[in-house]
Design a protein around this motif. Structure first.
Motif, mmCIF file in Angstrom:
data_model
loop_
_atom_site.group_PDB
_atom_site.id
_atom_site.type_symbol
_atom_site.label_atom_id
_atom_site.label_comp_id
_atom_site.label_asym_id
_atom_site.label_seq_id
_atom_site.Cartn_x
_atom_site.Cartn_y
_atom_site.Cartn_z
ATOM 1 N N SER A 1 0.822 -1.209 0.000
ATOM 2 C CA SER A 1 0.000 0.000 0.000
ATOM 3 C C SER A 1 0.857 1.261 0.000
ATOM 4 O O SER A 1 1.997 1.269 0.491
ATOM 5 C CB SER A 1 -0.919 0.002 1.228
ATOM 6 N N LEU B 1 2.384 4.655 1.110
ATOM 7 C CA LEU B 1 2.650 5.329 2.375
ATOM 8 C C LEU B 1 2.270 6.803 2.205
ATOM 9 O O LEU B 1 2.520 7.400 1.151
ATOM 10 C CB LEU B 1 4.121 5.202 2.766
ATOM 11 N N SER C 1 -3.531 -4.344 -2.169
ATOM 12 C CA SER C 1 -2.743 -3.143 -1.892
ATOM 13 C C SER C 1 -3.630 -1.927 -2.130
ATOM 14 O O SER C 1 -4.354 -1.861 -3.134
ATOM 15 C CB SER C 1 -1.519 -3.075 -2.808
ATOM 16 N N GLU D 1 0.803 3.713 6.365
ATOM 17 C CA GLU D 1 0.053 3.186 5.231
ATOM 18 C C GLU D 1 -1.257 3.933 5.023
ATOM 19 O O GLU D 1 -1.876 4.397 5.978
ATOM 20 C CB GLU D 1 -0.249 1.696 5.422
#
Length: 280
Positions: A6, A8, A94, A226
């Motif tokens: 994923s 940031l 993700s 995240e």
């Protein structure tokens, strides 16, 4: 498509600039989508689209839109916004911030710059929105005949119980509440509400004036960088620290708002209450 996890995000800490590696590019309609490893851009959240996306540039190109995306591990298709078929945080997916531009991003590493004044105006609107919700809860507290979940100040949480939509605008917000049979069954009395609205707004505005003058600290608690991290807004109001789950951006102290005021309107059929909040 090998996204590698994923995106940031640094916007919860107030960042408006950054530099990051490009991890994916792909077509988005007639435009181009770019995903980087880390971004200061706040995207539109399709699940609760209250705060608009940040504007700015990526690799010197204007960002026409910034949206949430998701891709399943081992798959190529990036799903965008309302087309995402799973809940946030679903294992094997993700979650991405997708920067949409008219021209393609060709560099492997890019500078990202959010329009700081536009961000600040939305941050002021979002901070004022939370304070207004707490003030409205307090001003309506006497209209409950049954016990319902309380907010951080101990008042019946009308805002979370009745809200149907919230939209953050530069320097303010527009929140709509449903006053239907379900709310009445839960114990809220709407009898005589129209006549009492000016007094309710006056009570809420008195609290808002007090909270802005208190110069209370505001901060975001995030368990990780995240995009999927569940963040919480906190404010150290006089006599109590309050918290509200929130993925948006905010100012750092209530005094930065200058002033906050709400105006209340009831629909002709009495089924909806609209609160318009302004700051500055």
């Amino acid at each position: 498509m090998n996204i590698g996890g994923s995106t940031l995000v640094s916007y919860p800490a107030g960042e408006v600039r950054g530099r990051s590696a490009v991890v994916a590019t792909f077509p988005v309609g007639g435009r181009h989508g770019t995903v980087v490893a880390e971004t200061p851009f706040h995207p539109l959240d399709h699940t609760w689209p209250d705060q608009p996306a940040d504007t700015g540039t990526i690799g010197g190109l204007p960002v026409a839109d910034c949206v949430t995306g998701a891709v399943m591990e081992g798959e190529e298709t990036v799903h965008l916004g309302p087309d995402i078929p799973v809940r946030r945080g679903t294992p094997g997916w993700s979650w991405l911030v997708v920067h949409v531009t008219d021209a393609p991003v060709t560099d492997t590493e890019v500078e990202l710059a959010v329009e700081a004044e536009a961000r600040r105006a939305l941050s002021a609107g979002h901070t004022a929105c939370h304070l207004a919700a707490l003030a409205l809860n307090a001003a309506l507290a006497g209209r409950w005949r049954k016990e319902v979940p309380a907010d951080g100040l101990g008042h019946p949480d009308f805002d979370q119980t009745a809200i149907t939509s919230s939209r953050i605008v530069p320097g303010g917000s527009v929140d709509v509440y449903r006053l239907g049979k379900s709310l009445r069954r839960r114990g809220f009395s709407a009898e005589g509400l129209s006549a009492e609205l000016p007094e309710i707004a006056e009570r809420a505005n008195a609290l808002l004036k007090e909270w802005v003058a208190a110069d209370a600290p505001v901060w975001i608690d995030s368990p990780g960088p995240e995009l999927t991290a569940r963040r919480t807004w906190h404010c150290g109001l006089p006599g109590a620290e309050v918290s509200i789950p929130c993925g948006g951006t905010h100012l750092s102290r209530t005094s930065e708002l200058g002033a906050v005021a709400v105006a209340l309107d009831l629909s002709e059929d009495g089924a909806e209450l609209t609160m318009r909040t302004t700051a500055g």
